[in-house]
Design an enzyme around this catalytic site. Structure first.
Site, PDB file in Angstrom:
ATOM      1  N   GLY A 238       0.841  -1.202   0.000  1.00 13.04           N
ATOM      2  CA  GLY A 238       0.000   0.000   0.000  1.00 13.04           C
ATOM      3  C   GLY A 238       0.875   1.250   0.000  1.00 13.04           C
ATOM      4  O   GLY A 238       0.632   2.201  -0.758  1.00 13.04           O
ATOM      5  N   HIS A 239       1.913   1.235   0.838  1.00  9.63           N
ATOM      6  CA  HIS A 239       2.842   2.382   0.848  1.00  9.63           C
ATOM      7  C   HIS A 239       3.588   2.465  -0.481  1.00  9.63           C
ATOM      8  O   HIS A 239       3.836   3.562  -0.997  1.00  9.63           O
ATOM      9  CB  HIS A 239       3.865   2.243   1.974  1.00  9.63           C
ATOM     10  CG  HIS A 239       3.269   2.273   3.346  1.00  9.63           C
ATOM     11  ND1 HIS A 239       3.146   1.155   4.134  1.00  9.63           N
ATOM     12  CD2 HIS A 239       2.750   3.286   4.061  1.00  9.63           C
ATOM     13  CE1 HIS A 239       2.592   1.486   5.281  1.00  9.63           C
ATOM     14  NE2 HIS A 239       2.332   2.777   5.274  1.00  9.63           N
TER      15      HIS A 239
ATOM     16  N   LYS B  74      -6.337   6.571   0.839  1.00  8.54           N
ATOM     17  CA  LYS B  74      -7.764   6.754   1.150  1.00  8.54           C
ATOM     18  C   LYS B  74      -8.270   5.729   2.152  1.00  8.54           C
ATOM     19  O   LYS B  74      -9.427   5.786   2.551  1.00  8.54           O
ATOM     20  CB  LYS B  74      -8.584   6.651  -0.132  1.00  8.54           C
ATOM     21  CG  LYS B  74      -8.535   7.881  -1.006  1.00  8.54           C
ATOM     22  CD  LYS B  74      -9.717   7.801  -1.955  1.00  8.54           C
ATOM     23  CE  LYS B  74      -9.576   8.648  -3.162  1.00  8.54           C
ATOM     24  NZ  LYS B  74     -10.648   8.370  -4.128  1.00  8.54           N
TER      25      LYS B  74
END
Ligand code: PAF
Length: 281
Positions: free
Chosen positions: A34-35, A149
């Protein structure tokens, strides 16, 4: 890639990059795919002439629960390797002592969006986020910053901070990255037992069903009730909240034509997972 551990080191590494686009990705470390997607988005925004700065700082000030802070995973060597792989130019990796003066006495509280969802359950959390992100903005002076998000409320609050304090930075929201089975990537996922990990993807399945229900006309309160019933039926899960709110002001959805978000927080043991889905009639 260069690494700064103090504010002075950071300033001197950033000095030659001033004038071009500087894109900041703040993180608390324990970096995952995700990062990586935030960092790649930052790299693309910066372009070949701009620079990407990542901060890796487990910010104690935003933890409302000492146990959560103590068990938060820390993987600095892997984090540096991932940053390098994603084309980061400068990594800022301070300690809490570097970041905060022992007698600091300024706080930064957002008082409207922080009173709902996670903010209502984690007193002081978003004040800690605003404080550290504000400090990072002052230190790095980025032209742009990228936030995920998955932390939907955090992004909404930071947008308001930038607006209300006239901070000259453009914020970009990055889509949630999921495992193949739908579980939203989170540094906390590594703390799930194999049994909890097997059940956790049901959170996303519940959100997707709720989105279909809402978008086909079901009343928001009924959507939340059904989603809560489904989440409560997951073995080992303890529902913290299920709320369908206005996507911008995070309060009650009064105009059903406006973009909305269904946000949930679910405990598996002591591990608190959050997830959300954007919906629109
Ligand atoms: O989303 C996070 O990881 C943190 O809240 C942030 C924005 C890096 C501030 O510590």
């Amino acid at each position: 890639m260069q690494t700064a551990r103090t504010k002075d080191e950071l300033r001197s590494l950033l000095a030659p990059l001033r004038g071009g686009r500087v894109v900041l990705v703040p993180t608390m470390g324990a970096l995952h795919a995700g990062h990586a997607s935030l960092l790649r988005q930052a790299r693309e925004l910066a372009g070949p002439k701009g620079s990407v700065v990542a901060s890796v700082f487990l910010n104690p000030v935003q933890f409302d629960n000492a146990g959560d802070l103590q068990t938060y995973p820390q993987t600095p060597e892997d984090d540096l390797a991932l940053c390098r792989e994603c084309g980061v130019d400068v990594v800022f990796m301070p300690t809490p002592e570097v970041m905060y003066c022992p007698d600091r006495s300024i706080s930064l509280e957002e008082t409207y969006l922080s009173g709902v969802l996670c903010g209502a359950r984690r007193p002081g959390h978003f004040a800690g986020v605003c404080l550290v992100v504000n400090k990072l903005f002052n230190l790095v002076q980025p032209t742009d910053a990228v936030f995920g998000k998955k932390d939907y409320q955090q992004l909404a609050i930071l947008r308001r901070m930038v607006r209300d304090l006239d901070i000259p930075v453009v914020l970009h929201g990055a889509e949630i990255v999921r495992e193949a089975d739908g579980l939203a990537l989170s540094s906390r996922n590594t703390r799930l037992t194999p049994e909890q990990r097997a059940e956790a993807p049901r959170i996303h399945r519940t959100l997707m069903l709720a989105k279909v229900d809402y978008e086909s006309g079901t009343d928001p309160a009924d959507v939340c009730r059904m989603a809560e019933t489904q989440l409560s039926a997951i073995p080992g899960a303890n529902v913290d909240y299920v709320e369908l709110v206005d996507a911008e002001n995070l309060h009650e959805l009064t105009d059903l034509k406006r973009p909305a978000v269904l946000a949930v927080a679910v405990y598996f043991g002591t591990v608190r997972l959050i997830d959300n889905i954007e919906v629109q009639r």
